[in-house]
Design a protein around this motif. Sequence first.
Motif, PDB file in Angstrom:
ATOM      1  N   VAL A 173       0.849  -1.186  -0.025  1.00  0.00           N
ATOM      2  CA  VAL A 173      -0.035   0.095  -0.017  1.00  0.00           C
ATOM      3  C   VAL A 173       0.964   1.259   0.126  1.00  0.00           C
ATOM      4  O   VAL A 173       0.595   2.249  -0.679  1.00  0.00           O
ATOM      5  CB  VAL A 173      -0.857   0.035   1.178  1.00  0.00           C
ATOM      6  N   TYR A 179       2.610   1.880  -3.414  1.00  0.00           N
ATOM      7  CA  TYR A 179       1.773   2.372  -4.280  1.00  0.00           C
ATOM      8  C   TYR A 179       1.272   3.801  -4.101  1.00  0.00           C
ATOM      9  O   TYR A 179       1.312   4.616  -5.050  1.00  0.00           O
ATOM     10  CB  TYR A 179       0.310   1.457  -4.253  1.00  0.00           C
ATOM     11  N   THR A 186       0.920   1.075 -10.935  1.00  0.00           N
ATOM     12  CA  THR A 186      -0.349   0.639 -11.273  1.00  0.00           C
ATOM     13  C   THR A 186      -0.525  -0.991 -10.954  1.00  0.00           C
ATOM     14  O   THR A 186      -1.514  -1.288 -10.623  1.00  0.00           O
ATOM     15  CB  THR A 186      -0.992   0.849 -12.734  1.00  0.00           C
ATOM     16  N   PHE A 209      -1.315  -1.441  -7.623  1.00  0.00           N
ATOM     17  CA  PHE A 209      -2.723  -1.227  -6.865  1.00  0.00           C
ATOM     18  C   PHE A 209      -3.373  -2.343  -7.693  1.00  0.00           C
ATOM     19  O   PHE A 209      -4.523  -2.884  -6.832  1.00  0.00           O
ATOM     20  CB  PHE A 209      -3.176  -0.035  -7.983  1.00  0.00           C
ATOM     21  N   ASP A 238      -6.055  -4.168  -5.105  1.00  0.00           N
ATOM     22  CA  ASP A 238      -7.618  -4.065  -5.632  1.00  0.00           C
ATOM     23  C   ASP A 238      -8.152  -5.444  -5.431  1.00  0.00           C
ATOM     24  O   ASP A 238      -9.282  -5.811  -5.246  1.00  0.00           O
ATOM     25  CB  ASP A 238      -7.628  -3.441  -7.006  1.00  0.00           C
ATOM     26  N   SER A 245      -9.865  -0.476  -1.319  1.00  0.00           N
ATOM     27  CA  SER A 245      -9.332  -0.409  -2.548  1.00  0.00           C
ATOM     28  C   SER A 245      -9.422   1.054  -3.261  1.00  0.00           C
ATOM     29  O   SER A 245      -8.608   1.647  -3.534  1.00  0.00           O
ATOM     30  CB  SER A 245      -9.199  -1.479  -3.530  1.00  0.00           C
ATOM     31  N   LYS A 295      -6.954   4.366  -3.519  1.00  0.00           N
ATOM     32  CA  LYS A 295      -6.736   4.761  -4.822  1.00  0.00           C
ATOM     33  C   LYS A 295      -6.998   6.556  -4.607  1.00  0.00           C
ATOM     34  O   LYS A 295      -6.262   7.245  -5.230  1.00  0.00           O
ATOM     35  CB  LYS A 295      -7.714   4.328  -5.892  1.00  0.00           C
ATOM     36  N   ARG A 353      -3.925   7.951  -2.899  1.00  0.00           N
ATOM     37  CA  ARG A 353      -2.789   8.013  -3.590  1.00  0.00           C
ATOM     38  C   ARG A 353      -2.948   9.465  -4.474  1.00  0.00           C
ATOM     39  O   ARG A 353      -1.879   9.979  -4.806  1.00  0.00           O
ATOM     40  CB  ARG A 353      -2.848   6.832  -4.737  1.00  0.00           C
TER      41      ARG A 353
END
Length: 277
Positions: free
Chosen positions: A94, A97, A103, A106, A110, A118, A122, A125
């Motif tokens: 985590v 990311y 990606t 992620f 995810d 998730s 995102k 991020r």
Amino acid sequence: LHRVDRRQRQMCIRDRDEITINSEDTLHLYDSSFAGLELLDDTLSQFRVFITGENHTYTESNARLWLKMIKYLHANAGVRNIMFEYGYTYGYLVNEYLQTGDTTLFSSIDQFAYKEYSAVIKELREFNEELPDSAKLYFTAIDIDRGIYPVAKMLAHILPADSVPVPDSIYLHVASLKSLMEYNDFKLDEKDDETSSYLRGRGFTFKTGATLDLVQNNFLKYKELYKEYLGDGYAAFENIIVNKYNDRKLWEEYETDGAIQELSLIHISEPTRQEAI
């Protein structure tokens, strides 16, 4: 933040529908305001560590409130270091990311976590990307790695680029680790075998665990070669393949023997959990 992995999702109740917002809501979970949280403003300066809780019945609202509290405490108390209740290696993925926006990481996050969490990661991020370096968020997890997939994923992520030569004595195990993660990333999307509670997800676990056992034995035998090959990544690799992986095996042994079953039942029945931000 307490979460279970994809292999345990059937054990939890989830509030799949978005929470209705109206003018009487104390907290608006889906907008950018901190309405309702101003009640905490006058007390923030008294503390350096903040603890939040969750209700296991409501996955969606837990995730949204977690996001809201992180942003609120970041803006009003300068909080940048976030601890959440999950396996150490998942926390590493985590954080990587959030710092890099990779990606491929992620995609793993995810697939492995609830979609509600998730989605929040995102958003974090995107939030973190807009912050200056001096204000960015950093994440770490503080629980035992119950899921085996993140352990292998982190080890593979630490490995140097393919252009870095691998000593012969460790070549097969390094190649196995890389191939395993390519395979696991693909297999993780497949539906579990629901014909038996024992078989559910077990093939996934066994092949990953068997490979990591071999890698661990090889690592312990050829530490100096791994140190030469891994360079700056050696300390992190050693911590995972020796310390964290041994912790996981011990937990699995206790779990298999039923030694912590009573504690697990108590844990599931609790209406709230304390978690650290």
